[in-house]
Design a protein around this motif. Sequence first.
Motif, PDB file in Angstrom:
ATOM      1  N   ASP A   2     -61.492  11.809 -55.260  1.00 41.90           N
ATOM      2  CA  ASP A   2     -60.689  10.724 -54.706  1.00 41.90           C
ATOM      3  C   ASP A   2     -59.233  11.134 -54.582  1.00 41.90           C
ATOM      4  O   ASP A   2     -58.575  10.849 -53.586  1.00 41.90           O
ATOM      5  CB  ASP A   2     -60.804   9.470 -55.582  1.00 41.90           C
ATOM      6  CG  ASP A   2     -62.187   8.840 -55.492  1.00 41.90           C
ATOM      7  OD1 ASP A   2     -62.904   9.180 -54.534  1.00 41.90           O
ATOM      8  OD2 ASP A   2     -62.523   8.028 -56.373  1.00 41.90           O
ATOM      9  N   GLN A   3     -58.725  11.826 -55.623  1.00 41.93           N
ATOM     10  CA  GLN A   3     -57.331  12.259 -55.595  1.00 41.93           C
ATOM     11  C   GLN A   3     -57.105  13.257 -54.472  1.00 41.93           C
ATOM     12  O   GLN A   3     -56.098  13.206 -53.753  1.00 41.93           O
ATOM     13  CB  GLN A   3     -56.946  12.897 -56.932  1.00 41.93           C
ATOM     14  CG  GLN A   3     -55.480  13.341 -57.029  1.00 41.93           C
ATOM     15  CD  GLN A   3     -54.526  12.165 -56.972  1.00 41.93           C
ATOM     16  OE1 GLN A   3     -54.860  11.085 -57.435  1.00 41.93           O
ATOM     17  NE2 GLN A   3     -53.376  12.366 -56.379  1.00 41.93           N
ATOM     18  N   SER A   4     -58.059  14.179 -54.272  1.00 36.27           N
ATOM     19  CA  SER A   4     -57.939  15.174 -53.210  1.00 36.27           C
ATOM     20  C   SER A   4     -57.913  14.505 -51.846  1.00 36.27           C
ATOM     21  O   SER A   4     -57.096  14.845 -50.985  1.00 36.27           O
ATOM     22  CB  SER A   4     -59.098  16.171 -53.293  1.00 36.27           C
ATOM     23  OG  SER A   4     -59.046  17.087 -52.235  1.00 36.27           O
ATOM     24  N   GLY A   9     -55.104  12.871 -47.073  1.00 35.02           N
ATOM     25  CA  GLY A   9     -55.467  11.864 -46.085  1.00 35.02           C
ATOM     26  C   GLY A   9     -54.255  11.136 -45.572  1.00 35.02           C
ATOM     27  O   GLY A   9     -53.500  11.655 -44.757  1.00 35.02           O
ATOM     28  N   TRP A  10     -54.033   9.937 -46.082  1.00 35.59           N
ATOM     29  CA  TRP A  10     -52.940   9.122 -45.543  1.00 35.59           C
ATOM     30  C   TRP A  10     -51.562   9.684 -45.850  1.00 35.59           C
ATOM     31  O   TRP A  10     -50.585   9.313 -45.222  1.00 35.59           O
ATOM     32  CB  TRP A  10     -53.063   7.682 -46.040  1.00 35.59           C
ATOM     33  CG  TRP A  10     -53.033   7.518 -47.538  1.00 35.59           C
ATOM     34  CD1 TRP A  10     -54.098   7.550 -48.385  1.00 35.59           C
ATOM     35  CD2 TRP A  10     -51.885   7.275 -48.343  1.00 35.59           C
ATOM     36  NE1 TRP A  10     -53.695   7.359 -49.678  1.00 35.59           N
ATOM     37  CE2 TRP A  10     -52.337   7.172 -49.693  1.00 35.59           C
ATOM     38  CE3 TRP A  10     -50.527   7.121 -48.069  1.00 35.59           C
ATOM     39  CZ2 TRP A  10     -51.478   6.941 -50.753  1.00 35.59           C
ATOM     40  CZ3 TRP A  10     -49.662   6.890 -49.128  1.00 35.59           C
ATOM     41  CH2 TRP A  10     -50.130   6.798 -50.447  1.00 35.59           C
ATOM     42  N   ARG A  11     -51.465  10.615 -46.797  1.00 38.69           N
ATOM     43  CA  ARG A  11     -50.178  11.252 -47.075  1.00 38.69           C
ATOM     44  C   ARG A  11     -49.993  12.523 -46.256  1.00 38.69           C
ATOM     45  O   ARG A  11     -48.943  13.133 -46.309  1.00 38.69           O
ATOM     46  CB  ARG A  11     -50.073  11.589 -48.559  1.00 38.69           C
ATOM     47  CG  ARG A  11     -49.937  10.369 -49.457  1.00 38.69           C
ATOM     48  CD  ARG A  11     -49.947  10.786 -50.917  1.00 38.69           C
ATOM     49  NE  ARG A  11     -49.965   9.610 -51.771  1.00 38.69           N
ATOM     50  CZ  ARG A  11     -50.617   9.528 -52.924  1.00 38.69           C
ATOM     51  NH1 ARG A  11     -51.336  10.570 -53.334  1.00 38.69           N
ATOM     52  NH2 ARG A  11     -50.578   8.439 -53.649  1.00 38.69           N
ATOM     53  N   GLY A  12     -51.019  12.946 -45.560  1.00 33.85           N
ATOM     54  CA  GLY A  12     -50.953  14.210 -44.853  1.00 33.85           C
ATOM     55  C   GLY A  12     -51.277  15.358 -45.786  1.00 33.85           C
ATOM     56  O   GLY A  12     -52.017  15.217 -46.748  1.00 33.85           O
ATOM     57  N   SER A  13     -50.683  16.516 -45.524  1.00 32.65           N
ATOM     58  CA  SER A  13     -50.892  17.682 -46.378  1.00 32.65           C
ATOM     59  C   SER A  13     -49.666  18.577 -46.290  1.00 32.65           C
ATOM     60  O   SER A  13     -48.870  18.490 -45.349  1.00 32.65           O
ATOM     61  CB  SER A  13     -52.129  18.475 -45.928  1.00 32.65           C
ATOM     62  OG  SER A  13     -51.909  19.054 -44.650  1.00 32.65           O
ATOM     63  N   ASN A  43     -47.663  10.545 -37.579  1.00 34.70           N
ATOM     64  CA  ASN A  43     -48.139   9.170 -37.813  1.00 34.70           C
ATOM     65  C   ASN A  43     -48.318   8.905 -39.313  1.00 34.70           C
ATOM     66  O   ASN A  43     -49.323   8.336 -39.750  1.00 34.70           O
ATOM     67  CB  ASN A  43     -49.446   8.907 -37.064  1.00 34.70           C
ATOM     68  CG  ASN A  43     -49.757   7.423 -36.926  1.00 34.70           C
ATOM     69  OD1 ASN A  43     -48.846   6.584 -36.909  1.00 34.70           O
ATOM     70  ND2 ASN A  43     -51.034   7.085 -36.845  1.00 34.70           N
ATOM     71  N   LEU A  44     -47.308   9.325 -40.079  1.00 33.72           N
ATOM     72  CA  LEU A  44     -47.304   9.138 -41.525  1.00 33.72           C
ATOM     73  C   LEU A  44     -46.017   8.447 -41.935  1.00 33.72           C
ATOM     74  O   LEU A  44     -45.041   8.427 -41.182  1.00 33.72           O
ATOM     75  CB  LEU A  44     -47.399  10.492 -42.243  1.00 33.72           C
ATOM     76  CG  LEU A  44     -48.680  11.303 -42.041  1.00 33.72           C
ATOM     77  CD1 LEU A  44     -48.500  12.717 -42.580  1.00 33.72           C
ATOM     78  CD2 LEU A  44     -49.860  10.623 -42.728  1.00 33.72           C
ATOM     79  N   SER A  45     -46.001   7.914 -43.120  1.00 33.84           N
ATOM     80  CA  SER A  45     -44.774   7.304 -43.623  1.00 33.84           C
ATOM     81  C   SER A  45     -43.793   8.393 -44.045  1.00 33.84           C
ATOM     82  O   SER A  45     -44.184   9.502 -44.424  1.00 33.84           O
ATOM     83  CB  SER A  45     -45.077   6.412 -44.827  1.00 33.84           C
ATOM     84  OG  SER A  45     -45.468   7.196 -45.934  1.00 33.84           O
ATOM     85  N   ARG A  46     -42.519   8.061 -43.969  1.00 37.74           N
ATOM     86  CA  ARG A  46     -41.482   9.004 -44.385  1.00 37.74           C
ATOM     87  C   ARG A  46     -41.636   9.376 -45.853  1.00 37.74           C
ATOM     88  O   ARG A  46     -41.438  10.534 -46.236  1.00 37.74           O
ATOM     89  CB  ARG A  46     -40.111   8.383 -44.132  1.00 37.74           C
ATOM     90  CG  ARG A  46     -38.928   9.305 -44.368  1.00 37.74           C
ATOM     91  CD  ARG A  46     -37.630   8.569 -44.059  1.00 37.74           C
ATOM     92  NE  ARG A  46     -36.499   9.467 -44.053  1.00 37.74           N
ATOM     93  CZ  ARG A  46     -35.839   9.849 -45.154  1.00 37.74           C
ATOM     94  NH1 ARG A  46     -36.235   9.398 -46.341  1.00 37.74           N
ATOM     95  NH2 ARG A  46     -34.804  10.663 -45.063  1.00 37.74           N
ATOM     96  N   THR A  47     -42.009   8.408 -46.683  1.00 37.52           N
ATOM     97  CA  THR A  47     -42.117   8.661 -48.117  1.00 37.52           C
ATOM     98  C   THR A  47     -43.256   9.626 -48.461  1.00 37.52           C
ATOM     99  O   THR A  47     -43.208  10.298 -49.494  1.00 37.52           O
ATOM    100  CB  THR A  47     -42.326   7.350 -48.890  1.00 37.52           C
ATOM    101  OG1 THR A  47     -43.478   6.671 -48.357  1.00 37.52           O
ATOM    102  CG2 THR A  47     -41.109   6.451 -48.784  1.00 37.52           C
ATOM    103  N   SER A  48     -44.252   9.737 -47.579  1.00 37.09           N
ATOM    104  CA  SER A  48     -45.366  10.649 -47.866  1.00 37.09           C
ATOM    105  C   SER A  48     -44.905  12.108 -47.896  1.00 37.09           C
ATOM    106  O   SER A  48     -45.535  12.954 -48.530  1.00 37.09           O
ATOM    107  CB  SER A  48     -46.490  10.456 -46.849  1.00 37.09           C
ATOM    108  OG  SER A  48     -46.075  10.827 -45.556  1.00 37.09           O
TER     109      SER A  48
END
Length: 209
Positions: A2-4, A9-13, A43-48
Amino acid sequence: MDQSLSDTGWRGSHQGWLEAAYDALLESGIDSVKILPLAKKLNLSRTSFYWFFKDREELLAGLVSRWRDQNTGSIVKQSEAYAETLAEAMLNVFDCWLDSRLFDSKFEFAVRSWALQSENILQEVQKADRTRMDALASIFKRFGHPEISADVRARTTYLVQIGYISMQTKEDVAVRMKRIPEYIAIYTGEIPQQRELDRFYARHGYRPG
């Protein structure tokens, strides 16, 4: 698991952010490599972004590391590759000029343009130039050239290629391939053997007409 999935995922890489920065650098220069525009592109949040990099400077350092490892690393590696003759050794280096997986000319141009705006990057480029020319000079020394000859031949070999990049010279592959034996002869003083050229052409999927 799940952590991986969450981290990639939504945070990008990490690689995704770095690839976006690379694309932006090549397309529009260093001023376009900024967190918010990259986030919008991904298409990600700046904080990610901050899950993978401490700040923009760390992202830029990642770009420099990628450039150094690929472009300088490949020239050094190809300079050290096995060769029976000096001409063959130089053909090993010429692999870099024809294979962007070894040496990324667009990346090189972008970093050199960046160096016009940054003293730190200029120092990185100058360090890379010294390392690359030393690697090329080592080829000539390996095949018996005295130090001054090795130095001048290495500079000639390298600075011509940097000139190609700086001038953004475009050549048809067939035209360039026809010129390569002459370049090798000028740089090394040796005419490459046909079997050496055949192996070189085969590596690059070229069939002389």
